[in-house]
Design an enzyme around this catalytic site. Structure first.
Site, short mmCIF file in Angstrom:
data_model
loop_
_atom_site.label_atom_id
_atom_site.label_comp_id
_atom_site.label_asym_id
_atom_site.label_seq_id
_atom_site.Cartn_x
_atom_site.Cartn_y
_atom_site.Cartn_z
N SER A 212 60.80 58.81 48.27
CA SER A 212 59.53 58.32 47.74
C SER A 212 59.30 56.86 48.13
O SER A 212 59.28 56.52 49.30
CB SER A 212 59.47 58.53 46.23
OG SER A 212 58.17 58.30 45.73
N ASP A 365 52.28 55.92 48.99
CA ASP A 365 53.67 55.61 49.32
C ASP A 365 54.15 56.48 50.48
O ASP A 365 53.41 57.35 50.95
CB ASP A 365 54.56 55.72 48.07
CG ASP A 365 54.59 57.11 47.47
OD1 ASP A 365 53.76 57.96 47.87
OD2 ASP A 365 55.42 57.36 46.59
N ASP A 367 56.03 59.10 51.03
CA ASP A 367 55.93 60.56 50.99
C ASP A 367 54.59 61.02 50.43
O ASP A 367 54.36 62.21 50.23
CB ASP A 367 57.09 61.17 50.20
CG ASP A 367 57.13 60.74 48.74
OD1 ASP A 367 56.35 59.85 48.36
OD2 ASP A 367 57.95 61.29 47.99
N ASP A 369 53.00 61.01 47.57
CA ASP A 369 52.73 61.67 46.30
C ASP A 369 52.12 60.70 45.29
O ASP A 369 51.53 61.13 44.31
CB ASP A 369 53.98 62.36 45.74
CG ASP A 369 55.15 61.42 45.48
OD1 ASP A 369 55.06 60.22 45.81
OD2 ASP A 369 56.17 61.89 44.94
#
Length: 678
Positions: A212, A365, A367, A369
């Site tokens: 993340s 961010d 990734d 999410d």
């Protein structure tokens, strides 16, 4: 008798046969370090386990260099435990604090090491191997129990972090060699697209290689089940048991005719996902009426650029992308941390917004999410919004618009639901109450929201929900409103949001689209976004939050976090800043149900409510070496609405109060750690 106990009765060199001189010298150093108390028992046990099963001299050479240099703290951090496979998977360092010569390999100074951190307590080939073999073993068991004859199918995605591509390739190969088909994205893809792809491809499970928004030296392994949500019970415990039973990397692949196939996926899935994302727009007219809205977007070197750029173009938004951050780079060189929660991460985007006179900055961010945002305020300056404020704007706008469009009405509102975590602002609960919606609270982690969405799908009669995943969004909405629960919005304070159930995790791609619509709505009314937010505060009350944490790294730090969390359970506050504590929820010990009568799983979290509606929540982080504090304060209008002057005064008062509260909590934490009786 464990390894350390045997050390006390025999020399270590008598335990391992046929040692070379180098191995004997390493073990002598380890023995002396144990005697001096420099190495933990668990550290030595895990070093021995890793080296005993090693198929490469990389492991020995790295451990030997650290021992030769007397880097005992580094060895303890690397080996005091085996990286735990938790309910969400794995997360940890993939590059050590000290990089050995063997790990550096052929890489130059400033470049990523050639090999990941050698140890049992890191994201490396050893733990990717264990995690994938354990997951695949569980999927085979699950298929046998469900009498499914087909091979399990795994979908694998990865972000642009260090070693992510290699880890994804390794996971796919190991899955195939153990009899599982694996579909791997052709390049970096986001967490929400993986969640979508698992359902769209009707896979058994999914994996994303990502940490993340963690620092560049971290990586992770997140696991999803066939419903597209992160694994929860009973799957979580079953997978954990399978993974923990594996202690060595070596295994015998199945015969070729029983192995799975590895395939590559990409643009077809992108297009299917984008078609569903388009349905998140509730009122296309407001976008057309706000052509002057100017947007700056940054993917922070991550996966968001894959989907968000074409989606904003398709929807007709006027946007620019921060050029320096519009490329994959696991170093995240333009930011201190690729975390859209942090103001610093948005600095370059905000500077571009100032130059271009833009109205809105949105950032995702690595990734993709999570989403953070800054808006041009009524004073002309760019202003950062909190995750609670972004979520509340989305919850309010989507609920109001669904009523305006006639999708929701007084008759069916009780079937509509907003879901939030316990540590997310109560403003969203106030909005739900006002419109007659149900507000469901869950533990932190979108996997619990994903589980709720699965429950709502299963509540539709079997004959009506055949091939549910293939049905159009309008049809699934009709079924949920008629027979189950219609999910309007879900979010958590840590910048995660979703507005539909075709993704079962937080969705930065969808969040950007939804929030740009909110900004367009404000623009179409001649408002700034912060003026729209003040209008919501004036109506529902002023709700403010402060999130903070105390960081404790390494083995010693982990112990401090455990002690602090336990102290809040055994010695709870009775009063804070002169205010009585009138309610305590201990999520580890108490039986707590949500408004749908579902039992909340156990978690090491405590929530304290003070007599003036102030709340304090405390919980250890599940992914980082910190203990988190969530502070909540509110003021409700007694008659009608707050006027502008009242609201300004209340904002200052509440902000000062939250600052004093955090100061008090930090001092209290120091006292708890120094008091061994707690």
């Amino acid at each position: 008798m464990d390894f350390i106990e045997r050390l006390q009765s025999k020399s270590i060199t008598e335990q391992l046969p046929a040692m070379s001189g180098d191995v004997e010298e390493l073990n002598s150093r380890i023995e002396r370090a144990v005697a001096r108390g420099q190495l933990l028992k668990s550290t030595v046990k895990n070093i021995r386990t890793l080296l005993a099963g090693a198929t490469t001299d990389l492991y020995f050479n790295s451990v030997n260099q650290l021992a030769n240099s007397c880097e005992w703290p580094e060895l303890n951090d690397r080996f005091y435990q085996t990286l735990a496979f938790g309910t969400g998977g794995l997360r940890g360092r993939t590059i050590g604090k000290i990089v050995t010569t063997a790990e550096r390999g052929n890489a130059g100074e400033g470049e990523r090491p050639e090999f990941p951190c050698v140890c049992t307590n890191a994201m490396n080939f050893f733990n990717i191997n264990r995690a994938t073999r354990g997951l695949v073993a569980y999927l085979h068991d699950w298929n046998r129990r469900k009498e499914i004859s087909a091979k399990p199918k795994l979908v694998i995605a990865h972000d642009p972090r260090f070693f992510s591509n290699e880890f994804a390739e390794l996971a796919a190969r190991i899955a195939a060699e153990n009899g599982c088909d694996a579909s791997v994205f052709e390049g970096p893809r986001s967490v929400p697209e993986l969640s979508f792809a698992v359902r769209y491809l009707k896979a058994s499970a999914g994996v994303v290689i990502t940490a993340s928004h963690n620092p560049p030296y971290d990586n992770g392994y997140k696991v999803y089940f066939s419903d597209g949500a992160q694994v929860i019970e009973p799957h979580a415990s079953g997978i954990i048991a399978k993974v923990n039973a594996i202690t060595a990397e070596s295994f015998t692949p199945l015969p070729k005719d029983r192995q799975g196939k590895v395939t590559t996926i990409g643009k077809d899935i992108d297009q299917a996902y984008m078609r569903r994302l388009e349905t998140l727009i509730l009122d296309p007219q407001v976008i057309r009426e706000a052509k002057s809205l100017r947007i700056i977007y940054t993917p922070l070197h991550g996966t968001g650029s894959v989907i968000i750029k074409p989606m904003l173009t398709r929807l007709g938004f006027n946007f620019q992308v921060v050029p320096e951050q519009d490329r994959f780079d696991g170093r995240f060189p333009t930011v201190k941390s690729p975390n859209p929660e942090n103001a610093e991460a948005l600095t370059i985007a905000i500077n571009l917004a100032q130059k271009e006179d833009a109205d809105l900055v949105v950032a995702t961010d690595p990734d993709c999410d999570r989403m953070g945002a800054a808006v041009r305020g009524k004073d002309g300056k760019m202003k950062l919004l909190t995750g609670n404020q972004i979520g509340s704007l989305l919850a309010w706008y989507r609920t109001k618009t669904l009523f305006d469009k006639g999708v929701l009405n007084e008759q069916n509102a009780a079937r509509a639901v907003i879901i939030k975590t316990f540590v997310t602002t109560d403003l969203q609960k106030a909005i739900a109450d006002y419109y007659g919606l149900r507000c469901v609270e869950t533990l932190t982690g979108f996997k619990y929201i994903g589980a709720k969405l699965g429950n709502y799908e299963r509540a539709i009669p079997d004959q009506l929900r055949q091939n549910y995943v293939d049905l159009a969004e309008q049809e699934t909405r009709r079924l949920r409103l008629a027979h189950s629960s219609f999910y309007v919005f879900g979010g958590e304070e840590s910048y995660g949001y979703s507005g539909a159930d075709f993704v079962r995790d937080k969705d930065g791609n969808g969040a950007v689209i939804m929030f740009c619509e909110v900004a367009a709505y404000a623009k179409s009314r001649g408002q700034t976004v912060d003026q729209l937010l003040d209008e919501i505060f004036a109506t529902f009350g002023y709700f403010a939050e402060k999130n903070a944490s105390l960081v404790f790294e390494g083995a010693e730090g982990a112990n401090k976090i455990v002690r602090l969390a336990e102290s809040y359970r055994t010695h709870p506050f009775s009063a804070v800043l002169g205010l009585k504590v009138i309610g305590i929820k201990n999520f580890e010990a108490d039986m707590i149900e949500d408004v749908e009568d579902d039992l909340i799983p156990k978690e090491k979290m405590s929530i304290f409510e003070l007599e003036d509606r102030t709340r304090i929540a405390v919980r250890p982080s599940g992914t980082e070496p910190k203990i988190k504090y969530y502070l909540f304060a509110q003021r409700r209008p007694e008659n009608g609405k707050f006027d502008s002057a009242e609201l300004s005064k209340i904002k200052a008062q509440v902000g000062e109060k939250l600052d004093r509260l955090w100061d008090w909590l930090q001092k209290d934490a120091e006292s708890r750690l120094s008091d061994r009786s707690r």
